[in-house]
Design a protein around this motif. Structure first.
Motif, PDB file in Angstrom:
ATOM      1  N   THR A 132      11.075  -8.852 -13.986  1.00 33.12           N
ATOM      2  CA  THR A 132      11.982  -9.911 -13.542  1.00 33.12           C
ATOM      3  C   THR A 132      11.250 -11.218 -13.240  1.00 33.12           C
ATOM      4  OG1 THR A 132      11.849  -9.069 -11.267  1.00 33.12           O
ATOM      5  CG2 THR A 132      13.683  -8.294 -12.634  1.00 33.12           C
ATOM      6  N   ASN A 133       9.990 -11.321 -13.690  1.00 30.26           N
ATOM      7  CA  ASN A 133       9.225 -12.560 -13.566  1.00 30.26           C
ATOM      8  C   ASN A 133       9.053 -12.994 -12.112  1.00 30.26           C
ATOM      9  OD1 ASN A 133       7.758 -14.718 -14.680  1.00 30.26           O
ATOM     10  ND2 ASN A 133       9.534 -16.085 -14.554  1.00 30.26           N
ATOM     11  N   ARG A 134       8.720 -12.024 -11.252  1.00 29.96           N
ATOM     12  CA  ARG A 134       8.440 -12.325  -9.850  1.00 29.96           C
ATOM     13  C   ARG A 134       6.952 -12.109  -9.572  1.00 29.96           C
ATOM     14  NH1 ARG A 134      13.868 -10.446  -9.551  1.00 29.96           N
ATOM     15  NH2 ARG A 134      15.152 -11.607  -8.064  1.00 29.96           N
ATOM     16  N   ASN A 135       6.549 -12.514  -8.377  1.00 30.19           N
ATOM     17  CA  ASN A 135       5.136 -12.402  -8.015  1.00 30.19           C
ATOM     18  C   ASN A 135       5.034 -12.056  -6.531  1.00 30.19           C
ATOM     19  OD1 ASN A 135       2.385 -12.444  -8.229  1.00 30.19           O
ATOM     20  ND2 ASN A 135       2.200 -14.673  -8.200  1.00 30.19           N
ATOM     21  N   LEU A 136       5.542 -10.896  -6.170  1.00 36.75           N
ATOM     22  CA  LEU A 136       5.601 -10.475  -4.765  1.00 36.75           C
ATOM     23  C   LEU A 136       4.329  -9.768  -4.333  1.00 36.75           C
ATOM     24  CD1 LEU A 136       7.172  -9.854  -2.091  1.00 36.75           C
ATOM     25  CD2 LEU A 136       8.003  -7.777  -3.236  1.00 36.75           C
ATOM     26  N   CYS A 137       3.938  -8.743  -5.070  1.00 34.07           N
ATOM     27  CA  CYS A 137       2.822  -7.876  -4.668  1.00 34.07           C
ATOM     28  C   CYS A 137       1.500  -8.506  -5.101  1.00 34.07           C
ATOM     29  CB  CYS A 137       2.981  -6.483  -5.262  1.00 34.07           C
ATOM     30  SG  CYS A 137       4.516  -5.647  -4.773  1.00 34.07           S
ATOM     31  N   ARG A 138       0.901  -9.281  -4.223  1.00 34.68           N
ATOM     32  CA  ARG A 138      -0.354  -9.960  -4.542  1.00 34.68           C
ATOM     33  C   ARG A 138      -1.541  -9.003  -4.464  1.00 34.68           C
ATOM     34  NH1 ARG A 138       0.777 -15.518  -4.540  1.00 34.68           N
ATOM     35  NH2 ARG A 138       3.026 -15.656  -4.885  1.00 34.68           N
ATOM     36  N   HIS A 139      -1.352  -7.886  -3.799  1.00 28.13           N
ATOM     37  CA  HIS A 139      -2.409  -6.873  -3.679  1.00 28.13           C
ATOM     38  C   HIS A 139      -1.741  -5.511  -3.590  1.00 28.13           C
ATOM     39  CE1 HIS A 139      -6.455  -5.442  -2.414  1.00 28.13           C
ATOM     40  NE2 HIS A 139      -5.740  -4.489  -1.873  1.00 28.13           N
ATOM     41  N   VAL A 140      -2.243  -4.528  -4.328  1.00 25.03           N
ATOM     42  CA  VAL A 140      -1.662  -3.181  -4.290  1.00 25.03           C
ATOM     43  C   VAL A 140      -2.767  -2.146  -4.137  1.00 25.03           C
ATOM     44  CG1 VAL A 140       0.402  -3.735  -5.642  1.00 25.03           C
ATOM     45  CG2 VAL A 140      -1.692  -3.018  -6.821  1.00 25.03           C
ATOM     46  N   HIS A 141      -2.413  -1.058  -3.453  1.00 33.04           N
ATOM     47  CA  HIS A 141      -3.302   0.083  -3.312  1.00 33.04           C
ATOM     48  C   HIS A 141      -2.472   1.356  -3.342  1.00 33.04           C
ATOM     49  CE1 HIS A 141      -7.259  -1.660  -1.749  1.00 33.04           C
ATOM     50  NE2 HIS A 141      -7.608  -0.674  -2.560  1.00 33.04           N
ATOM     51  N   ALA A 142      -3.012   2.409  -3.915  1.00 29.49           N
ATOM     52  CA  ALA A 142      -2.426   3.752  -3.826  1.00 29.49           C
ATOM     53  C   ALA A 142      -3.453   4.650  -3.151  1.00 29.49           C
ATOM     54  CB  ALA A 142      -2.085   4.290  -5.216  1.00 29.49           C
ATOM     55  N   ILE A 143      -3.031   5.338  -2.094  1.00 29.86           N
ATOM     56  CA  ILE A 143      -3.925   6.217  -1.337  1.00 29.86           C
ATOM     57  C   ILE A 143      -3.334   7.616  -1.352  1.00 29.86           C
ATOM     58  CG2 ILE A 143      -4.999   6.657   0.904  1.00 29.86           C
ATOM     59  CD1 ILE A 143      -4.588   3.664   1.504  1.00 29.86           C
ATOM     60  N   VAL A 175      -1.602 -13.615   1.517  1.00 30.59           N
ATOM     61  CA  VAL A 175      -0.430 -12.776   1.765  1.00 30.59           C
ATOM     62  C   VAL A 175       0.211 -13.157   3.096  1.00 30.59           C
ATOM     63  CG1 VAL A 175      -1.371 -10.846   0.431  1.00 30.59           C
ATOM     64  CG2 VAL A 175      -1.714 -10.910   2.901  1.00 30.59           C
ATOM     65  N   ASP A 176       1.525 -12.946   3.175  1.00 27.73           N
ATOM     66  CA  ASP A 176       2.275 -13.221   4.399  1.00 27.73           C
ATOM     67  C   ASP A 176       2.406 -11.988   5.279  1.00 27.73           C
ATOM     68  OD1 ASP A 176       2.988 -15.955   3.676  1.00 27.73           O
ATOM     69  OD2 ASP A 176       4.289 -15.025   2.163  1.00 27.73           O
ATOM     70  N   ALA A 177       2.383 -10.803   4.660  1.00 24.58           N
ATOM     71  CA  ALA A 177       2.581  -9.577   5.414  1.00 24.58           C
ATOM     72  C   ALA A 177       2.061  -8.394   4.598  1.00 24.58           C
ATOM     73  CB  ALA A 177       4.058  -9.373   5.751  1.00 24.58           C
ATOM     74  N   ILE A 178       2.004  -7.229   5.236  1.00 21.77           N
ATOM     75  CA  ILE A 178       1.544  -6.000   4.596  1.00 21.77           C
ATOM     76  C   ILE A 178       2.667  -4.973   4.655  1.00 21.77           C
ATOM     77  CG2 ILE A 178      -0.188  -4.158   4.646  1.00 21.77           C
ATOM     78  CD1 ILE A 178      -2.004  -6.148   6.182  1.00 21.77           C
ATOM     79  N   LEU A 179       2.905  -4.301   3.542  1.00 27.28           N
ATOM     80  CA  LEU A 179       3.939  -3.271   3.471  1.00 27.28           C
ATOM     81  C   LEU A 179       3.292  -1.939   3.141  1.00 27.28           C
ATOM     82  CD1 LEU A 179       7.059  -2.634   3.401  1.00 27.28           C
ATOM     83  CD2 LEU A 179       6.876  -2.872   0.906  1.00 27.28           C
ATOM     84  N   VAL A 180       3.529  -0.932   3.984  1.00 31.10           N
ATOM     85  CA  VAL A 180       3.018   0.421   3.761  1.00 31.10           C
ATOM     86  C   VAL A 180       4.202   1.311   3.398  1.00 31.10           C
ATOM     87  CG1 VAL A 180       1.863   2.412   4.785  1.00 31.10           C
ATOM     88  CG2 VAL A 180       1.115   0.095   5.370  1.00 31.10           C
ATOM     89  N   ALA A 181       4.155   1.906   2.195  1.00 30.87           N
ATOM     90  CA  ALA A 181       5.235   2.758   1.708  1.00 30.87           C
ATOM     91  C   ALA A 181       4.792   4.212   1.758  1.00 30.87           C
ATOM     92  CB  ALA A 181       5.630   2.378   0.284  1.00 30.87           C
ATOM     93  N   ALA A 182       5.694   5.096   2.204  1.00 30.56           N
ATOM     94  CA  ALA A 182       5.343   6.514   2.303  1.00 30.56           C
ATOM     95  C   ALA A 182       6.597   7.360   2.344  1.00 30.56           C
ATOM     96  CB  ALA A 182       4.508   6.773   3.568  1.00 30.56           C
ATOM     97  N   GLY A 183       6.478   8.590   1.850  1.00 32.85           N
ATOM     98  CA  GLY A 183       7.514   9.593   2.053  1.00 32.85           C
ATOM     99  C   GLY A 183       7.214  10.321   3.354  1.00 32.85           C
ATOM    100  N   LEU A 184       8.237  10.531   4.173  1.00 27.72           N
ATOM    101  CA  LEU A 184       8.000  11.111   5.499  1.00 27.72           C
ATOM    102  C   LEU A 184       8.187  12.619   5.539  1.00 27.72           C
ATOM    103  CD1 LEU A 184       9.527   8.503   7.972  1.00 27.72           C
ATOM    104  CD2 LEU A 184       7.383   8.474   6.690  1.00 27.72           C
ATOM    105  N   ILE A 201       0.840  -1.192   0.000  1.00 32.52           N
ATOM    106  CA  ILE A 201       0.000   0.000   0.000  1.00 32.52           C
ATOM    107  C   ILE A 201       0.877   1.244   0.000  1.00 32.52           C
ATOM    108  CG2 ILE A 201      -1.750   1.300   1.290  1.00 32.52           C
ATOM    109  CD1 ILE A 201      -2.586  -1.486   2.465  1.00 32.52           C
ATOM    110  N   GLY A 202       0.708   2.080  -1.026  1.00 29.50           N
ATOM    111  CA  GLY A 202       1.436   3.344  -1.105  1.00 29.50           C
ATOM    112  C   GLY A 202       0.562   4.470  -0.588  1.00 29.50           C
ATOM    113  N   VAL A 203       1.097   5.250   0.357  1.00 29.68           N
ATOM    114  CA  VAL A 203       0.357   6.379   0.925  1.00 29.68           C
ATOM    115  C   VAL A 203       1.064   7.665   0.509  1.00 29.68           C
ATOM    116  CG1 VAL A 203      -0.576   7.426   3.017  1.00 29.68           C
ATOM    117  CG2 VAL A 203      -0.294   4.943   2.890  1.00 29.68           C
ATOM    118  N   GLY A 204       0.321   8.563  -0.138  1.00 24.62           N
ATOM    119  CA  GLY A 204       0.923   9.797  -0.625  1.00 24.62           C
ATOM    120  C   GLY A 204       1.614   9.591  -1.963  1.00 24.62           C
ATOM    121  N   ASN A 205       2.164  10.675  -2.490  1.00 26.03           N
ATOM    122  CA  ASN A 205       2.773  10.631  -3.825  1.00 26.03           C
ATOM    123  C   ASN A 205       4.016   9.750  -3.856  1.00 26.03           C
ATOM    124  OD1 ASN A 205       3.047  11.399  -6.556  1.00 26.03           O
ATOM    125  ND2 ASN A 205       4.497  12.998  -6.009  1.00 26.03           N
TER     126      ASN A 205
END
Length: 393
Positions: free
Chosen positions: A26-37, A100-109, A6-10
Motif C-alpha cells: 500500500t506504499n506506506r513506510n511505517l515499520c522503520r525497524h523490524v525484529h523477529a525474536i 522512530v516515534d514509538a516501539i511496538l511489541v507483537a506477541a501471542g499470549l 518487534i515480533g516475539v514468538g511465532n
C-alpha cells in the motif's frame, strides 16, 4: 507515525511480517525497524519480509529449550529470554531511535515464548529508550483450552502494566468455523495488519499528499497515552472500478460511483466510520467504555469530506460518551479504496478478557488438583500397602 516493530514468538513474528507486507503493498513506510525474536529455530525461518539479519534466536544453549521452543511453558519462556538478555540488548542497539516515534511489541499470549518472553523484551526496551512502548497481543480462543487461557490471563497483566498501551486481538471473534486453523490464523494476521498499518501509518513522511485534516503522529501518541487496553475497528470500500486484487487480499468490498456531490460524500464518510466502529473490533468491547477515540480516514484525497469528518466526529462523541475524539485524514493518491480505522483507547468493558480470566482460574484449579492426584497415585505405586518398607537413603 514511525515504528520500531518487534515480533516475539511465532504469532508475534508472523504479525510483524504481515505488517511489513501490507505497508509495502500500500506504499506506506511505517515499520522503520523490524525484529523477529523466537526460541524455535524452525519458526524463525517462516517470515517472508523480515530480513534474516533481523531474526534473533534465543535459548539455543539453554537445556530447557535448545532452539526447539519452550513447549508453551510461560515460565520457561521468561527464563530463556532473561538468560539471553545481553544478546537482545545488542540486537536492539541497532534501532535508530532518532528515526522512530514509538516501539511496538507483537506477541501471542497463549503460547510460551510470546507470553513469557514478551514482558522481558519490553523491560529491556524501556531500560534502553524513552520512547513509548506499545504492545499488540493476540488472545487465544476458548477452543484452544485452559493452559493457553492461563498463560494469556497471567501475561496480560504484565503486558498492560508495563506498556503505554495494549492493543488486543481476540481469536474467538475472528476465526471462521469452516476454516482450518492455519487458514484462520493467516486471514486474521492479514486483517490485523491492515488495521494496525492503516491506523498507525498516518502522518509519516513519504511522498503522499499533505492531509487537509492532518493526523499527526503526536495525535496517535496522545490517544494511546492512556495505559490500559485498546481495540481497533476498520471498514473499507472501493472507490473505482480498477483491479481489485489488493482489496480481495486485504479486505474491503463494495463499489462507489465515480463522483458524488459533497452531501453524498459526507454521508459516505459518516457511514464508513459507523461501520468501522460497529463491525468486528479486534477486541470486542463496549464503545462507550473507551476513554479516547481516534479515527484515520485513508484513501484518495478527492474522497474526503470536511462535513463528513465533522459529522463522524460528532456521532462518535455521542457513541463513546467522550469529547476526546480526533478524526483526521491520510491521503493516498494511488489507493483504490477509502478506509476508516477507529481506535478505541483504554476500554473498560471487554467481555472476552473476563471470560479468559474465568477460564484461567478454572484451569489453574484443575491443574493443581490433577498434580495433587498424580502425586498421590505415584506415592501409592512405589510404597507398600502397610508402609513397612523404608527407602535406602
Amino acid at each position: 507515525m514511525k515504528l520500531a516493530t518487534i515480533g516475539v514468538g511465532n504469532a508475534g513474528s508472523k504479525l510483524v511480517d504481515r505488517m511489513v507486507e501490507f505497508e509495502s503493498e500500500t506504499n506506506r513506510n511505517l515499520c522503520r525497524h523490524v525484529h523477529a525474536i523466537n526460541t524455535a529455530r524452525t519458526d524463525l525461518a517462516k517470515p517472508e519480509y523480515i530480513p534474516e539479519e533481523r531474526r534473533v534466536l534465543v535459548g539455543d544453549t539453554n537445556q530447557k529449550s535448545k532452539g526447539h521452543g519452550v513447549g508453551g511453558d510461560v515460565e520457561i519462556g521468561a527464563e530463556v529470554m532473561s538468560a539471553d538478555i545481553d544478546e537482545l540488548r545488542r540486537a536492539f542497539d541497532d534501532i535508530e531511535i532518532h528515526n522512530v516515534d514509538a516501539i511496538l511489541v507483537a506477541a501471542g499470549l497463549g503460547g510460551g515464548t510470546g507470553s513469557g518472553g514478551g514482558p522481558v523484551v519490553i523491560d529491556a526496551l524501556q531500560e534502553m529508550y524513552d520512547e513509548p512502548v506499545y504492545a499488540l497481543g493476540v488472545l487465544p480462543g476458548e477452543y484452544e483450552g485452559g493452559r493457553p487461557a492461563l498463560n494469556a490471563a497471567r501475561s496480560l497483566q504484565s503486558f498492560v502494566n508495563k506498556t503505554d498501551n495494549f492493543i488486543g486481538f481476540d481469536n474467538d471473534a475472528w476465526r471462521a468455523r469452516d476454516q482450518t486453523i492455519e487458514e484462520g490464523y493467516e486471514e486474521m494476521n492479514r486483517e490485523l495488519a491492515a488495521r494496525i498499518v492503516t491506523l498507525l501509518a498516518a502522518g509519516e513522511t513519504d511522498d503522499s499528499e499533505v492531509a487537509e485534516n492532518a493526523m499527526d503522529s503526536s495525535d496517535i501518541i496522545r490517544t494511546l497515552n492512556t495505559d490500559g487496553v485498546s481495540s481497533i475497528g476498520y471498514a473499507a470500500t472501493a472507490v473505482d472500478a480498477g483491479p481489485q486484487g489488493l482489496l480481495d487480499k486485504w479486505g474491503g468490498g463494495g463499489t462507489d460511483e465515480d463522483s458524488l456531490d459533497d452531501a453524498s460524500q459526507a454521508t459516505k464518510i459518516k457511514a464508513l466510520v459507523r461501520r468501522a466502529t460497529n463491525s468486528r473490533l479486534t477486541l470486542p468491547c463496549e464503545v462507550s467504555s473507551a476513554e479516547r477515540v481516534l479515527v484515520v480516514l485513508s484513501g484518495p484525497p478527492g474522497e474526503f469530506s470536511r462535513k463528513g469528518i465533522e459529522s463522524a466526529r460528532q456521532w462518535l462523541e455521542q457513541e463513546a460518551q467522550t469529547v476526546e475524539v480526533l478524526v483526521g485524514d491520510d491521503p493516498r493518491e494511488r489507493s483504490s479504496q477509502l478506509a476508516a480505522a477507529v481506535l478505541l483507547s483504554n476500554v473498560s468493558d471487554a467481555p472476552r478478557i473476563d471470560a479468559i480470566q474465568n477460564q484461567a482460574v478454572d484451569a489453574q484449579e484443575q491443574i493443581a488438583q490433577q498434580r495433587a492426584e498424580r502425586e498421590d497415585k505415584i506415592n501409592d505405586l512405589i510404597t507398600d500397602e502397610n508402609d513397612d518398607l523404608d527407602p535406602v537413603v
